[in-house]
Design an enzyme around this catalytic site. Structure first.
Site, PDB file in Angstrom:
ATOM      1  N   LYS A  76       0.861  -1.180   0.000  1.00 42.51           N
ATOM      2  CA  LYS A  76       0.000   0.000   0.000  1.00 42.51           C
ATOM      3  C   LYS A  76       0.900   1.234   0.000  1.00 42.51           C
ATOM      4  CE  LYS A  76      -3.859   2.018   2.654  1.00 42.51           C
ATOM      5  NZ  LYS A  76      -4.746   1.838   3.826  1.00 42.51           N
ATOM      6  N   SER A 151      -9.752   1.956   2.839  1.00 42.71           N
ATOM      7  CA  SER A 151      -8.840   2.701   1.993  1.00 42.71           C
ATOM      8  C   SER A 151      -7.801   1.840   1.272  1.00 42.71           C
ATOM      9  CB  SER A 151      -8.109   3.735   2.849  1.00 42.71           C
ATOM     10  OG  SER A 151      -7.295   3.094   3.820  1.00 42.71           O
ATOM     11  N   SER A 175     -10.125  -0.441   6.984  1.00 40.13           N
ATOM     12  CA  SER A 175      -9.523  -0.309   5.645  1.00 40.13           C
ATOM     13  C   SER A 175      -8.844  -1.531   5.051  1.00 40.13           C
ATOM     14  CB  SER A 175      -8.524   0.833   5.647  1.00 40.13           C
ATOM     15  OG  SER A 175      -9.201   2.043   5.475  1.00 40.13           O
TER      16      SER A 175
HETATM   17  N1  GLN Z   1     -13.308   4.323   6.387  1.00 39.78           N
HETATM   18  C1  GLN Z   1     -12.654   4.742   7.577  1.00 39.78           C
HETATM   19  C2  GLN Z   1     -12.226   6.188   7.434  1.00 39.78           C
HETATM   20  O1  GLN Z   1     -12.506   6.750   6.454  1.00 39.78           O
HETATM   21  C3  GLN Z   1     -11.503   3.855   7.912  1.00 39.78           C
HETATM   22  C4  GLN Z   1     -10.323   4.094   7.079  1.00 39.78           C
HETATM   23  C5  GLN Z   1      -9.154   3.261   7.479  1.00 39.78           C
HETATM   24  O2  GLN Z   1      -9.304   2.216   8.116  1.00 39.78           O
HETATM   25  N2  GLN Z   1      -7.973   3.741   7.140  1.00 39.78           N
HETATM   26  O3  GLN Z   1     -11.608   6.742   8.292  1.00 39.78           O
END
Ligand code: GLN
Length: 490
Positions: A76, A151, A175
């Site tokens: 990532k 994400s 995410s």
């Molecule tokens: N969807 C969540 C957010 O927008 C979690 C994102 C994540 O786990 N990095 O913060």
């Protein structure tokens, strides 16, 4: 060859049926064919990948038998990689070349893996659809008109489409697990502190945790073996022996107590997913697991608490991007204030700005008690609910996400997007390990079963997921794009 798991590829490499160079070349070819549509990779490292593969082949010829030796992977784009672009999905880091590798990157390199490149992600890992990336949206390999989740959407799409047999991800509120659910793969988030955060660009430091995206739980165990452990450079990494994850995969679920928080399924769960999750639980029950109804009384407060705590931490972490030290700098600033203001206005996208504003507000003197302190108290209650539940059960199981992947642009309202995380966020607030494993399809799109364990129950969670994958074959159902590319008819 691209449809094999890491475990299978490792056996093929070991018996000399393929070389790492051949495998790496095949992944790079496939990235060349499918990435223009999927946009899963931001950076592809062809030359260095082939050199690493050749080195792995030489080591193997000399008798080196490490399980991940010569296996390609994708990181990532939140993990710092020395002299290789690390953007975090943001314009502000578009040209950033880190002078060092993240611990996770270093450990996986030392395990002999071959880095194919860096995957697309929501900007600064803020999002659930990968649509907030400065580098564009990512296509879901099951239907490129739909999102892959976020994400870690690029990593999930890359693994599902067979561009890479495994990938790293990070999970602050879901995410890793939610994109795994949307893409029909296995996504594992370890306990907070199990894997070093050093060199992993910070979003919300008390929640962020690195983990894995793979095609099976057994593959996650192999990756975790290389990634886990104390890192003196990360003061929140935990000094606790790393279990033998692969060695713990043989235990049948007979007698396993599975907590099912049914009251929480009710809200917003799509009918196909609900049926599928009940069928998955029934599958575990047939294999001898005991289903026990549990309640997590404060779970409904997890989304509001998270959306105070995470932006508060983000607002502090992101103050370092000011145009002075590194990253994007606006053109000819008039003075220092203009430099700060324009650099940040031009460098950050809308979602990141929204979080900085919310977080700054929540931490401001007049509102600190009303929002931040209250959210921290709720966080304690949520963790206590899990501690209480784990007195009666070994693991907790339920849906990962309320529904399957949605079309691009379908969730324009930020609050609607935040509700995506309804089943995953409490796990981060409590710091627990959780995995999403493929558990069925609704209208041709996959969804996942989430299995949550107690503190540092990594081996337990991975084994239960592995046992589920011995009972079912959902994790083997590849997206059509991947199958087509395999026969060359894309
Ligand atoms: N969807 C969540 C957010 O927008 C979690 C994102 C994540 O786990 N990095 O913060």
């Amino acid at each position: 060859m691209q449809n094999l798991t890491v475990t299978e590829l490792s056996a093929e490499l070991s018996r000399g049926a393929i070389s790492s160079v051949e495998l790496t070349r095949a992944c790079l070819d496939r990235i060349g064919r499918l990435n223009p549509e999927l946009n899963a990779f931001i950076t592809v490292c062809e030359e260095s990948a082939l050199a690493q593969a050749a080195a792995a082949d030489r080591a193997r010829a000399e008798g080196d038998e490490r399980p991940l030796l010569g296996i390609p992977l994708a990181h990532k784009d939140i993990f710092c990689t020395r002299d290789t672009h690390t953007t975090c999905g943001s314009r502000i880091l578009q040209d950033f070349l880190p002078p060092y590798d993240a611990t996770v990157v270093e450990k996986l390199r030392q395990a002999g893996t071959v880095m194919l490149g860096k995957t697309n992600m929501d900007e600064f890992a803020m999002g659930s659809s990968n649509e907030s990336s400065y580098f564009g949206a990512v296509g879901n390999p099951h239907d490129p008109g739909r999102v892959p989740g976020g994400s870690s959407g690029g990593s999930a799409a890359a693994v599902a489409a067979g561009l890479s047999p495994m990938a790293t991800g990070t999970d602050t509120g879901g995410s890793i697990r939610q994109p795994a659910s949307f893409c029909g793969i296995t996504g594992f988030k370890p306990s907070y502190g199990r894997v070093s955060r050093w060199g992993m660009i910070a979003f919300a430091s008390s929640l962020d945790q690195a983990g894995t995206l793979t095609r099976s739980a057994a593959d996650a165990a192999l990756m975790m073996q290389a990634m886990a452990g104390l890192d003196p450079r990360d003061s929140t990494s935990v000094d606790r022996p790393v279990e033998d994850y692969a060695g713990a995969l043989g235990k049948p679920v007979n007698g396993l107590r599975v907590g099912v928080p049914r009251p929480h399924f009710a809200k917003g769960l799509s009918p196909g997913v609900e049926r599928g999750i009940h069928a998955a639980l029934a599958e575990l029950e047939r294999a001898g697991a005991i289903l026990i109804d549990i309640d997590l009384p404060n779970n409904h407060l997890s989304v509001p608490a998270y959306y105070v705590v995470a932006p508060a931490e983000a607002s502090a972490n992101l103050s370092r991007y000011d145009g002075v030290r590194y990253g994007y700098r606006c053109e000819s600033p008039a003075d220092l204030e203009d430099l700060y203001t324009r650099t940040r206005s031009e460098g950050f996208g809308d979602e990141v700005k929204r979080r900085i504003l919310v977080g700054t507000y929540a931490l401001s003197a007049g509102y600190y008690d009303a929002y931040y302190r209250k959210a921290q108290r709720i966080r304690r209650l949520i963790r206590q609910d899990f501690i209480d539940a784990f007195r009666q059960v070994d693991v907790i199981a339920g849906p990962t996400s309320p529904h399957v992947a949605f079309p691009h642009g379908a969730k324009a309202d930020p609050v609607e997007m935040y509700l995506e995380d309804i089943f995953t966020i409490a796990v981060n607030l409590a710091g627990l390990p959780g995995i999403s494993v493929p558990a069925g399809f609704e209208e041709g799109l996959p969804f996942g079963l989430q299995i949550i364990g107690p503190d540092f129950g990594e081996a337990l969670v991975l084994n239960v997921a592995h046992q589920f994958q011995q009972l079912t074959d959902w994790h083997k159902r590849l997206p059509e794009t991947a199958a087509q590319a395999e026969t060359g008819e894309n």
